[in-house]
Design a protein around this motif. Structure first.
Motif, PDB file in Angstrom:
ATOM      1  N   ASP A 133      -0.107  -5.677  -6.648  1.00  0.00           N
ATOM      2  CA  ASP A 133       0.241  -6.829  -6.057  1.00  0.00           C
ATOM      3  C   ASP A 133       0.662  -6.762  -4.848  1.00  0.00           C
ATOM      4  N   GLU A 134       1.410  -5.733  -4.437  1.00  0.00           N
ATOM      5  CA  GLU A 134       1.942  -5.552  -3.105  1.00  0.00           C
ATOM      6  C   GLU A 134       0.845  -5.235  -2.016  1.00  0.00           C
ATOM      7  N   LEU A 135       0.091  -4.423  -2.673  1.00  0.00           N
ATOM      8  CA  LEU A 135      -0.920  -3.843  -1.867  1.00  0.00           C
ATOM      9  C   LEU A 135      -2.112  -5.356  -1.390  1.00  0.00           C
ATOM     10  N   ILE A 136      -2.511  -6.209  -2.365  1.00  0.00           N
ATOM     11  CA  ILE A 136      -3.125  -7.279  -2.209  1.00  0.00           C
ATOM     12  C   ILE A 136      -2.735  -8.327  -1.176  1.00  0.00           C
ATOM     13  N   ALA A 137      -1.175  -8.457  -1.197  1.00  0.00           N
ATOM     14  CA  ALA A 137      -0.533  -9.333  -0.172  1.00  0.00           C
ATOM     15  C   ALA A 137      -0.773  -8.775   1.293  1.00  0.00           C
ATOM     16  N   VAL A 138      -1.215  -7.538   1.582  1.00  0.00           N
ATOM     17  CA  VAL A 138      -1.407  -7.165   3.059  1.00  0.00           C
ATOM     18  C   VAL A 138      -2.549  -7.998   3.491  1.00  0.00           C
ATOM     19  N   LYS A 139      -2.281  -8.483   4.645  1.00  0.00           N
ATOM     20  CA  LYS A 139      -3.871  -8.937   5.231  1.00  0.00           C
ATOM     21  C   LYS A 139      -4.746  -7.693   5.509  1.00  0.00           C
ATOM     22  N   GLY A 140      -6.008  -8.330   5.070  1.00  0.00           N
ATOM     23  CA  GLY A 140      -6.988  -7.164   5.225  1.00  0.00           C
ATOM     24  C   GLY A 140      -7.495  -6.443   4.178  1.00  0.00           C
ATOM     25  N   ILE A 141      -6.629  -6.683   3.004  1.00  0.00           N
ATOM     26  CA  ILE A 141      -6.844  -6.025   1.771  1.00  0.00           C
ATOM     27  C   ILE A 141      -7.091  -7.287   0.658  1.00  0.00           C
ATOM     28  N   GLY A 142      -8.539  -7.278   0.429  1.00  0.00           N
ATOM     29  CA  GLY A 142      -8.938  -7.956  -0.775  1.00  0.00           C
ATOM     30  C   GLY A 142      -9.130  -7.242  -2.077  1.00  0.00           C
ATOM     31  N   GLN A 143      -9.646  -8.190  -3.160  1.00  0.00           N
ATOM     32  CA  GLN A 143      -9.671  -7.454  -4.341  1.00  0.00           C
ATOM     33  C   GLN A 143     -10.451  -6.120  -4.550  1.00  0.00           C
ATOM     34  N   ALA A 144     -11.592  -6.213  -3.728  1.00  0.00           N
ATOM     35  CA  ALA A 144     -12.713  -4.995  -3.727  1.00  0.00           C
ATOM     36  C   ALA A 144     -12.077  -3.807  -3.217  1.00  0.00           C
ATOM     37  N   LYS A 145     -11.221  -3.978  -1.709  1.00  0.00           N
ATOM     38  CA  LYS A 145     -10.605  -2.828  -1.251  1.00  0.00           C
ATOM     39  C   LYS A 145      -9.447  -2.496  -2.292  1.00  0.00           C
ATOM     40  N   ALA A 146      -9.013  -3.267  -2.940  1.00  0.00           N
ATOM     41  CA  ALA A 146      -7.650  -2.946  -3.637  1.00  0.00           C
ATOM     42  C   ALA A 146      -8.326  -2.086  -4.847  1.00  0.00           C
ATOM     43  N   GLU A 147      -9.323  -2.519  -5.493  1.00  0.00           N
ATOM     44  CA  GLU A 147      -9.968  -1.850  -6.479  1.00  0.00           C
ATOM     45  C   GLU A 147     -10.333  -0.568  -6.080  1.00  0.00           C
ATOM     46  N   LYS A 148     -11.091  -0.238  -4.863  1.00  0.00           N
ATOM     47  CA  LYS A 148     -11.653   0.889  -4.720  1.00  0.00           C
ATOM     48  C   LYS A 148     -10.610   1.890  -4.123  1.00  0.00           C
ATOM     49  N   PHE A 149      -9.708   1.542  -3.197  1.00  0.00           N
ATOM     50  CA  PHE A 149      -8.865   2.425  -2.674  1.00  0.00           C
ATOM     51  C   PHE A 149      -7.343   2.257  -2.833  1.00  0.00           C
ATOM     52  N   GLY A 150      -7.053   1.150  -3.862  1.00  0.00           N
ATOM     53  CA  GLY A 150      -5.550   0.975  -4.006  1.00  0.00           C
ATOM     54  C   GLY A 150      -4.676   2.216  -4.412  1.00  0.00           C
ATOM     55  N   ALA A 151      -5.184   2.822  -5.558  1.00  0.00           N
ATOM     56  CA  ALA A 151      -4.284   3.965  -5.979  1.00  0.00           C
ATOM     57  C   ALA A 151      -4.012   5.099  -5.059  1.00  0.00           C
ATOM     58  N   ALA A 152      -5.189   5.320  -4.069  1.00  0.00           N
ATOM     59  CA  ALA A 152      -4.813   6.333  -2.855  1.00  0.00           C
ATOM     60  C   ALA A 152      -3.829   5.755  -1.925  1.00  0.00           C
ATOM     61  N   ILE A 153      -4.140   4.210  -1.558  1.00  0.00           N
ATOM     62  CA  ILE A 153      -3.151   3.780  -0.556  1.00  0.00           C
ATOM     63  C   ILE A 153      -1.733   3.874  -1.152  1.00  0.00           C
ATOM     64  N   CYS A 154      -1.326   3.249  -2.245  1.00  0.00           N
ATOM     65  CA  CYS A 154      -0.159   2.979  -2.993  1.00  0.00           C
ATOM     66  C   CYS A 154       0.567   4.708  -3.177  1.00  0.00           C
ATOM     67  N   ARG A 155      -0.279   5.511  -3.582  1.00  0.00           N
ATOM     68  CA  ARG A 155       0.272   6.972  -3.593  1.00  0.00           C
ATOM     69  C   ARG A 155       0.666   7.481  -2.137  1.00  0.00           C
ATOM     70  N   ILE A 156      -0.124   7.207  -1.111  1.00  0.00           N
ATOM     71  CA  ILE A 156       0.269   7.611   0.224  1.00  0.00           C
ATOM     72  C   ILE A 156       1.400   7.003   0.714  1.00  0.00           C
ATOM     73  N   CYS A 157       1.578   5.670   0.502  1.00  0.00           N
ATOM     74  CA  CYS A 157       2.748   4.710   0.830  1.00  0.00           C
ATOM     75  C   CYS A 157       4.018   5.314   0.207  1.00  0.00           C
ATOM     76  N   ALA A 158       3.876   5.834  -1.142  1.00  0.00           N
ATOM     77  CA  ALA A 158       5.161   6.043  -1.961  1.00  0.00           C
ATOM     78  C   ALA A 158       5.660   7.471  -1.594  1.00  0.00           C
ATOM     79  N   GLU A 159       4.766   8.246  -0.916  1.00  0.00           N
ATOM     80  CA  GLU A 159       5.141   9.571  -0.526  1.00  0.00           C
ATOM     81  C   GLU A 159       6.353   9.736   0.165  1.00  0.00           C
TER      82      GLU A 159
END
Length: 95
Positions: free
Chosen positions: A69-95
């Motif tokens: 939900d936080e990821l999709i709120a970021v400008k430039g991130i849509g559903q497709a990018k969230a599904e494709k890259f979301g897990a990796a992005i959230c993991r990196i952001c949580a490190e």
């Protein structure tokens, strides 16, 4: 120029965040995200900007999304990018 007219006529959604310079943590996170983006681009055989634009990378570093939900709120991130890259992005952001 018409580009300057377009830029000045559209209000920025997060003026305070845009005006604030990224801190050292955000800069470090943005660099981690850039390394990840380059690896993804090589894997898919596309230029890095096709994975995600620089402004989106900066926004990710400032917002540090940890959930989809936080990821999709970021400008430039849509559903497709969230599904494709979301897990990796959230993991990196949580490190």
């Amino acid at each position: 120029s018409s580009q300057a007219a377009r830029m000045s006529s559209s209000p920025k959604p997060s003026v305070a965040k845009a005006a604030a310079a990224p801190g050292p943590e955000a800069a470090a996170l943005e660099e981690k995200l850039r390394v990840w983006r380059l690896a993804e681009a090589k894997e898919y055989g596309v230029p890095a900007f096709c994975i995600m634009g620089n402004s989106t990378m900066r926004e990710l570093a400032m917002e540090r999304p940890r959930t989809m939900d936080e990821l999709i709120a970021v400008k430039g991130i849509g559903q497709a990018k969230a599904e494709k890259f979301g897990a990796a992005i959230c993991r990196i952001c949580a490190e």
